[in-house]
Design a protein around this motif. Structure first.
Motif, PDB file in Angstrom:
ATOM      1  N   TRP A  61     -12.128  24.451 -10.711  1.00  0.00           N
ATOM      2  CA  TRP A  61     -12.571  23.112 -11.098  1.00  0.00           C
ATOM      3  C   TRP A  61     -12.424  22.914 -12.591  1.00  0.00           C
ATOM      4  O   TRP A  61     -12.864  23.724 -13.393  1.00  0.00           O
ATOM      5  N   ALA A 104     -19.139  22.949  -2.442  1.00  0.00           N
ATOM      6  CA  ALA A 104     -19.151  22.867  -3.905  1.00  0.00           C
ATOM      7  C   ALA A 104     -17.952  22.063  -4.408  1.00  0.00           C
ATOM      8  O   ALA A 104     -18.085  21.247  -5.325  1.00  0.00           O
ATOM      9  N   ASP A 105     -16.777  22.268  -3.798  1.00  0.00           N
ATOM     10  CA  ASP A 105     -15.582  21.496  -4.168  1.00  0.00           C
ATOM     11  C   ASP A 105     -15.821  20.003  -3.975  1.00  0.00           C
ATOM     12  O   ASP A 105     -15.504  19.195  -4.855  1.00  0.00           O
ATOM     13  N   TYR A 108     -18.337  18.707  -6.570  1.00  0.00           N
ATOM     14  CA  TYR A 108     -17.807  18.675  -7.930  1.00  0.00           C
ATOM     15  C   TYR A 108     -16.643  17.696  -8.097  1.00  0.00           C
ATOM     16  O   TYR A 108     -16.258  17.401  -9.226  1.00  0.00           O
ATOM     17  N   HIS A 119     -21.862  20.230 -16.548  1.00  0.00           N
ATOM     18  CA  HIS A 119     -21.060  20.792 -15.467  1.00  0.00           C
ATOM     19  C   HIS A 119     -19.731  21.293 -16.025  1.00  0.00           C
ATOM     20  O   HIS A 119     -19.022  20.572 -16.706  1.00  0.00           O
ATOM     21  N   CYS A 121     -16.627  24.801 -15.263  1.00  0.00           N
ATOM     22  CA  CYS A 121     -16.066  25.689 -14.240  1.00  0.00           C
ATOM     23  C   CYS A 121     -17.071  26.749 -13.793  1.00  0.00           C
ATOM     24  O   CYS A 121     -17.146  27.095 -12.620  1.00  0.00           O
ATOM     25  N   HIS A 124     -19.501  25.225 -11.292  1.00  0.00           N
ATOM     26  CA  HIS A 124     -18.902  25.082  -9.967  1.00  0.00           C
ATOM     27  C   HIS A 124     -19.011  26.387  -9.180  1.00  0.00           C
ATOM     28  O   HIS A 124     -19.403  26.398  -8.017  1.00  0.00           O
TER      29      HIS A 124
END
Length: 181
Positions: A61, A104-105, A108, A119, A121, A124
């Motif tokens: 991410w 989570a993907d 985010y 927020h 990486c 994430h």
């Protein structure tokens, strides 16, 4: 410095979902890390973090929707370090791992990237671990994950070790020469 175990290479053979992971030095079900030039030159513990699913695909991410990809396509270059969090042979654990990463993907995809205090990486990766209640714990954070990768992470190769530490040692040497010469 430790080298990756050989047993995960068999997992990479014969994947059927279009993302061929042959040649990846990163195992499935791992948290991965790569240096960010020039920041890592001064602070070798700072870098970019991602997570691999049970098939070895990278979920990386960086402020936009996540498309699982080969680990070689990490935002700041190929991963230098990794920590295997669970073995992909356990089908139930792999399913929980993948479900948490997918959630989570999706979550985010709607967040704005804010380095350090918001927020990013690391957040994430922590969110995925928290959703799956990894190790019976739902409060993983970026400092903890950074420390885990820094102190427990394995280098994917000698080149990855050098990519992480050589720039820092050069900067440190120059500083020491200027300071004490």
């Amino acid at each position: 410095m430790s080298m990756p175990p050989r047993d995960y290479m068999e997992v990479h053979q014969g994947l059927e979902d279009g993302v061929g992971l042959q040649g990846s030095a990163v195992p499935p079900c791992a948290v991965v890390w790569t240096p960010i030039a020039p920041i890592t030159c001064c602070l070798p513990c700072v870098g970019h973090m991602g997570i691999t699913d049970s098939r070895g695909r990278l979920h990386d991410w960086h402020g936009c929707a996540i498309t699982p990809a080969h680990p070689k396509h990490m935002l700041f270059g190929e991963p230098a370090r990794y920590v295997v969090m669970c073995r992909p042979g356990d089908v139930d654990a792999a399913r929980r791992w993948d479900d948490a990463i997918d959630k989570a993907d999706a979550e985010y995809a709607h967040h704005m990237h804010v380095i350090a205090c918001g927020h990013d990486c690391h957040s994430h990766v922590c969110r995925a671990l928290n959703l799956m209640k990894y190790a019976g714990f739902a409060y993983h954070n970026k400092i903890e994950m950074g420390a885990v990768v820094f102190f427990c992470g394995r280098y994917v190769s000698v080149g990855a070790f050098l990519k992480t530490w050589a720039p820092f040692l050069i900067v440190l040497s120059i500083y020491l020469l200027v300071k004490f010469a």
